[in-house]
Design an enzyme around this catalytic site. Sequence first.
Site, short mmCIF file in Angstrom:
data_model
loop_
_atom_site.label_atom_id
_atom_site.label_comp_id
_atom_site.label_asym_id
_atom_site.label_seq_id
_atom_site.Cartn_x
_atom_site.Cartn_y
_atom_site.Cartn_z
N LYS A 1 -27.65 31.97 42.65
CA LYS A 1 -26.34 32.48 42.20
C LYS A 1 -25.25 31.53 42.68
O LYS A 1 -25.34 30.96 43.77
CB LYS A 1 -26.06 33.87 42.80
CG LYS A 1 -25.04 34.65 42.01
CD LYS A 1 -25.69 35.24 40.79
CE LYS A 1 -24.79 36.09 39.96
NZ LYS A 1 -25.56 36.84 38.97
N GLY B 1 -16.42 49.67 33.16
CA GLY B 1 -16.39 48.24 32.85
C GLY B 1 -16.34 48.03 31.35
O GLY B 1 -17.19 48.54 30.62
N ALA C 1 -20.30 42.76 28.71
CA ALA C 1 -21.50 43.60 28.70
C ALA C 1 -21.16 45.06 28.42
O ALA C 1 -21.81 45.71 27.59
CB ALA C 1 -22.24 43.47 30.02
#
Length: 419
Positions: A110, A222, A226
């Site tokens: 990451k 959110g 996505a």
Amino acid sequence: MQQNIHDAFENATKQIRQACDLYEGCRLDQNKYEVIAQPRRIIEVAIPVRMDSGNMKVFTGYRSQHNDARGPFKGGIRFHQDVNKSEVKALSMWMTFKCAVIDIPLGGGKWGIIVNPKELSEWELERLSRGYVRELYKYIGPETDVPAPDVNTTPQIMAWMMDEYSRLVGKYSPGSFTGKPLSSGGSKGRGQATAQGGVYVLQKILELRGEEINGKTICLQGAWNAGLTMAELMVDLWATVIGISDSRGGIYNEKWLDVVKLSELKKNKKSVTDYDDADKLWEKEVLEKKCDILIPAALENQITEDNAADIQAGIILELANGPITPEADKILETNKIDVIPDILANAGGVMVSYFEGVQNDMNFYWEEDEVQDKLLKKITEAAAAVHETKQEYKTSYRSWAYIVAMKRIFDAMKDRGEV
Ligand code: GLU
């Protein structure tokens, strides 16, 4: 390390510890746990960037490389003001398990930079992206470590980074980054892959439970790529979105929310809170609203021991990485709320990243149908394997996803002589 009950790295190690205690292949050989409880390498860089004002500003960035027993390190790049080393380490660990549970030949890594990209101009963002690659290019590459988009990073940023990498190594290297635009070696289907994979996993698990998405009510935390794509795909399958939030707040209407209108608002850089016909909420309140399926699609540590008991959903699908702490997991398990874990639920993104890398290697590109068929087949196989094991052993989906993954990681490490 700083003691914090919501420290992402501690959460990730607790999850691995729990799975290790359940799985005798790990429980009986603690060396194995020791080897996967830490990333192999964490690099911290200072990236000097010339700002539009003419002044220099230095940004801090990290790359954590957790495990590459099954293939090159793989994972996204996060641009966020709250990025920290512990978070990047945790996210790299989750990537190792994610790639293993869906059985793609990649490890876990990451990147993260401490920056609020909304405060940068387009030119500054490009200079920062290129500067980051200059600091790290010796440690990455198609056969070593392949970054991709994550929170606040876009296909455009991947194209700049791939271009910078290609210049530095002196050859066109599309496989150095995934999640690129189609013009620069991207794959069809990558943009919506995280949400699409989440839908396929949910569909499969509901089917195995004798249920279906049609008619279910959905709350989402959110509304970035996505989350919003997930809302659109859910509506296509006749579910009803009744709650959603973004960084400015949330909305809820127990009858329905018009997702087409919400998408319009977000495309015009507005907030979901600009939607008229709904109750207004604080951002995290949407998590506690009554619905059949709750989808956290923002950041980690959103459902903790403070609010887990207030969750009213039947199932939680973790589209974000690490949204539920181990303490909250226990409360949800007691309350019989099933959690479909991040390492399975949001693995569609890295699955199509893998397909993108394969296409880059072949220099031959698939049609959208081919990408979708491959994603559907592989991710539903993984969902079915986790569901069946859970049924047999009666523990959480999370533990079984970890165990399925752990077995594959240890097999590779053993065969390579690492453990
Ligand atoms: N950032 C995504 C994740 O956390 C995608 C990673 C990738 O495609 O390599 O899974």
